[in-house]
Write an enzyme that holds these catalytic residues in place. Structure first.
Site, PDB file in Angstrom:
ATOM      1  CG  ASP A  36      -2.016   1.006   1.126  1.00 17.26           C
ATOM      2  OD1 ASP A  36      -2.493   1.256   0.006  1.00 17.26           O
ATOM      3  OD2 ASP A  36      -2.406   1.558   2.168  1.00 17.26           O
ATOM      4  CG  HIS A  57      -4.467  10.529   2.339  1.00 16.52           C
ATOM      5  ND1 HIS A  57      -5.519  10.384   3.209  1.00 16.52           N
ATOM      6  CD2 HIS A  57      -3.545   9.620   2.722  1.00 16.52           C
ATOM      7  CE1 HIS A  57      -5.257   9.413   4.073  1.00 16.52           C
ATOM      8  NE2 HIS A  57      -4.059   8.930   3.801  1.00 16.52           N
ATOM      9  NE  ARG A  84       4.151  14.621  10.305  1.00 16.39           N
ATOM     10  CZ  ARG A  84       3.613  13.493   9.833  1.00 16.39           C
ATOM     11  NH1 ARG A  84       3.473  12.453  10.611  1.00 16.39           N
ATOM     12  NH2 ARG A  84       3.204  13.419   8.580  1.00 16.39           N
ATOM     13  CD  GLU A 110      -6.031   4.793   4.146  1.00 15.99           C
ATOM     14  OE1 GLU A 110      -5.276   4.099   3.434  1.00 15.99           O
ATOM     15  OE2 GLU A 110      -5.617   5.561   5.037  1.00 15.99           O
ATOM     16  CD  GLU A 125      -5.190   2.912  -0.761  1.00 14.16           C
ATOM     17  OE1 GLU A 125      -4.371   2.290  -1.479  1.00 14.16           O
ATOM     18  OE2 GLU A 125      -5.060   3.026   0.472  1.00 14.16           O
ATOM     19  CG  ASP A 178      -5.522   0.155   3.120  1.00 13.84           C
ATOM     20  OD1 ASP A 178      -5.332  -1.059   3.269  1.00 13.84           O
ATOM     21  OD2 ASP A 178      -4.867   1.031   3.712  1.00 13.84           O
ATOM     22  NE  ARG A 185      -8.127   6.367   9.028  1.00 13.26           N
ATOM     23  CZ  ARG A 185      -7.378   6.230   7.931  1.00 13.26           C
ATOM     24  NH1 ARG A 185      -6.086   5.954   8.016  1.00 13.26           N
ATOM     25  NH2 ARG A 185      -7.919   6.343   6.749  1.00 13.26           N
ATOM     26  CD  GLN A 207      -2.903   4.245  10.397  1.00 19.40           C
ATOM     27  OE1 GLN A 207      -4.096   4.149  10.147  1.00 19.40           O
ATOM     28  NE2 GLN A 207      -2.039   4.765   9.553  1.00 19.40           N
ATOM     29  CE  LYS A 265      -3.570   2.027   6.922  1.00 17.68           C
ATOM     30  NZ  LYS A 265      -4.309   2.821   5.927  1.00 17.68           N
ATOM     31  CB  THR A 310      -7.199  -4.837   1.578  1.00 20.92           C
ATOM     32  OG1 THR A 310      -6.334  -4.470   2.659  1.00 20.92           O
ATOM     33  CG2 THR A 310      -7.044  -3.871   0.426  1.00 20.92           C
ATOM     34  CB  THR A 340      -6.125   7.864   0.931  1.00 12.86           C
ATOM     35  OG1 THR A 340      -5.958   6.773   1.828  1.00 12.86           O
ATOM     36  CG2 THR A 340      -7.540   8.391   1.025  1.00 12.86           C
ATOM     37  CD  GLU A 370      -7.834  12.524   3.695  1.00  7.49           C
ATOM     38  OE1 GLU A 370      -8.001  11.323   3.390  1.00  7.49           O
ATOM     39  OE2 GLU A 370      -7.367  13.370   2.908  1.00  7.49           O
TER      40      GLU A 370
END
Lengths: 427, 427
Positions: free
Chosen positions: B128, B135, B144, B201, B203, B235, B239, B242, B255, B259, B352, B366
């Site tokens: 992936d 994204h 961050r 996600e 994709e 995917d 969260r 993760q 993850k 999938t 994503t 998001e």
């Protein structure tokens, strides 16, 4: 217990009758098929199966194949049954059906130096863990300082990442030095070139014998029951590629070019007398990771380095698998905890095995402390990382009373990078 | 060009004669085998192959198997040859051998609602990527702040990580909410429980048709030539699992549980008219990642959410594959750059796909901005993440002049976590 195969009784032999590991071999005359080892011999299990001397209990032969997966998928009854049959055939005073059959012995016993060893099983998926306390501390100290060495999750989770199964290779296969993106701390931009900090990671690999169901977690005991056996594992690593690529999603090309394993899978049954507990927990683990009993093994491990053109290897590390903070059974239980389906042939790398002393470190990154403290070999040459033509060899054994359960060797030599295959690459 | 299959000409049909995607189906009477789609029909390629109407050029049949891998491994000549044969058989005024054979038509044309679709190929390994600029910026900003949103390597490397092939499932398969270690920012210790921030996600997946040699890098053009086709890919992501697990080695159990991919692999040939270039480079790429031409595709994508018990799905995102910063060919070239061997059946997730507007974001993380801004569905219900019983559906198509190259759907509903399967787990 002794075998009538005399070479099996030689002191420090890796393959006494107590071992009986599984592998895959071929000769000029024989296509790849399953085997065991005793003394100096590879024993053709397809020949014994065809002769009716061993039977794994399935509805068709399993040892005439170029991988152990079919046998592994039959489960513990088959594993233990074949081990008992082989023990009886090979021990002094046991079933004479093999010992007394000269033609079959001639066909089924192949001197090790006449056999080519292959990857012992088809690797379904490969996962590498980071479960050695000293290794994680050492690497963390180099990158983040001793106060922040261990990530906050480390004492709670057997941290792992998915590796690449397509490049798991058998001991003896040469390894091409990888190319990759490199960016030093003072470089303004990355460049593409050959790895300059090529390293090993001394690990054990756990081989998953039986699958799980997707969506279904397993306990640590259930996980232990699914493990078929263990191999030596060298997780070749490109430290400079890794340093630039690994944030935020982990190692990728730095670990993707090669992972070597020993040709012999030592069964859990052979290792049973050497079970030992993981060390005392520094923080209590969540119940799903609780171990119902000793799940590590007391396995002595050594790394040697033969420099390019040299004639004598130097032992550069001596350590023990019992240094791991998490067992393979805990790693496997964690791996399935989300409902991730595990399959026959999955390979779990333990993580680098380092002991507390510098002579016990399982990677050159640690031994040379990030390249700052070169290592002096017996020849007088020095190394920080691996140079082209160098040969790195792992070996290991569990020491019993008068015998060793050996893993043989996991070795590989480094070929120069294919710089000219990248016509647009900077050199 | 028109087909004599009338339903193929209906406006917005995903499967006109210009598409001819590949998949695997079964019925009560037919075991899983390869197929294409036209209009409202699945077409049994094994039946056409057996009747001698199509021939992939290999030395044995390839379409009577429950996976496309054998066909994919034959390469571009076979892919293009079969496409040309099928086009000729299905177009108005073409080869009458199928149109004129009522018995064969009866046998080979199966109404879509009578066919069960299977995973179209055996997934060798799954990787992936994280190659959507918006994204990566969105997620980085949440974690961050906007100044440090993009990691320093992001504009130089198509960042990726190895995922888990064993849990790649076909559209329509229900997904079990995973359990895992969770630790909120204010918790003093982790706990084990059901994921509370379950996400999608959006994709595209690139399907590798031809292998590479271990140790041998490939150019971006060579990489593009190895790609067989594309699928929709979801995917699924936990969260909260993760956030606690991913440092320092990347996503793992967050993850690993599932999938989903569309049952149809749309061939590169069908997408050829929709090629488009990656956006202007913000920093010059290293030469090994240079694209010799347009390697992305203009593919419109939508995500819809059907709440538990609801009767109408709400479209929650509309975006386009042309938003990606890196193409699948660049990702594949990078993947092989270290010498990592790529195999037939490898699956590469694009990362994503989010556009610049909030209505174009390809994940609930998001859309709800980390759970802070709930989404209101057409029914008036609100969601931050996915609840049990909700159904998430991706769809996509390339819009041609009077026709669509469609991918069908990639859908999945959420089953409640197996909390009671973990007798020792906290609830």
């Amino acid at each position: 217990m002794k075998s009538w195969v005399e070479s099996a009784a030689v002191e420090n032999c890796h393959f006494p009758i107590q071992n009986l590991p599984f592998g895959v071999f071929s000769t000029k005359a024989l296509s790849p098929r399953c085997c065991t080892a005793i003394g100096d011999y590879v024993v053709d299990l397809a020949a014994l199966e065809e002769a009716g001397l061993i039977n794994a209990g399935g509805d068709k032969p399993v040892f005439d194949q170029p991988a152990l997966n079919a046998f592994m998928g039959l489960g513990k009854t088959a594993w233990d049954g074949v081990r008992a049959q082989l023990t009886d055939l090979l021990k002094d005073g046991g079933n004479p059906a093999l010992k007394g059959n000269d033609a079959l012995k001639e066909a089924a016993f192949i001197p090790m130096d006449a056999a080519a060893m292959h990857l012992p099983f088809t690797v379904s998926e490969y996962t590498d863990f980071y479960a050695g306390r000293q290794h994680a501390f050492n690497v963390g100290t180099m990158f983040r300082g001793p106060e922040n060495a261990l990530p906050p999750n480390w004492l709670h989770i057997p941290i792992g990442y998915n590796g690449r199964a397509s490049t798991v290779i058998v001991s003896g296969t040469a390894v091409r030095r990888p190319m990759g993106q490199l960016k030093g701390p003072n470089d303004t931009a990355p460049r593409f070139g050959p790895c300059a900090r090529l390293d090993i990671e001394l690990e054990m690999g756990a081989v998953v014998g039986l699958p799980t169901e997707m969506g279904e977690p397993i306990s640590v005991q259930e996980a232990d029951d699914l493990i078929f056996g263990y191999v030596l594992l060298n997780d070749w690593s490109a430290r400079d590629i890794q340093a630039w690529e690994y944030q935020p999603l982990g190692p990728f090309q730095a670990k993707a070019f090669a992972t070597s394993i020993s040709p012999w899978v030592v069964s859990k049954a052979a290792l049973e007398p050497f079970r030992t507990s993981t060390p005392e927990r520094e923080k209590e683990l969540l119940p799903y990771l609780a171990e119902p009993g000793p799940m590590l093994y007391d396995i002595e491990l050594e790394v040697s380095m033969l420099p390019n053109g040299g004639d004598k290897a130097t032992t550069i590390a001596r350590t023990n698998y019992n240094n791991m903070y998490y067992s393979a059974a805990q790693q496997l239980a964690h791996h399935a905890s989300s409902g991730c389906k595990m399959n026959t042939g999955d390979l779990l790398g333990s993580g680098t095995i380092s002991g507390p002393e510098k002579t016990q470190y399982g990677s050159l990154l640690e031994i040379s402390w990030g390249g700052k403290e070169p290592l002096t070999l017996d020849s007088g040459e020095t190394r920080t990382f691996i140079e082209d033509g160098d040969t790195m060899t792992l070996t290991g054994w569990a020491q019993g009373d008068g015998y060793r359960i050996g893993f043989g060797e996991c070795t590989g030599s480094i070929l120069p990078a294919l710089v000219n295959k990248f016509p647009r690459a900077e050199k």
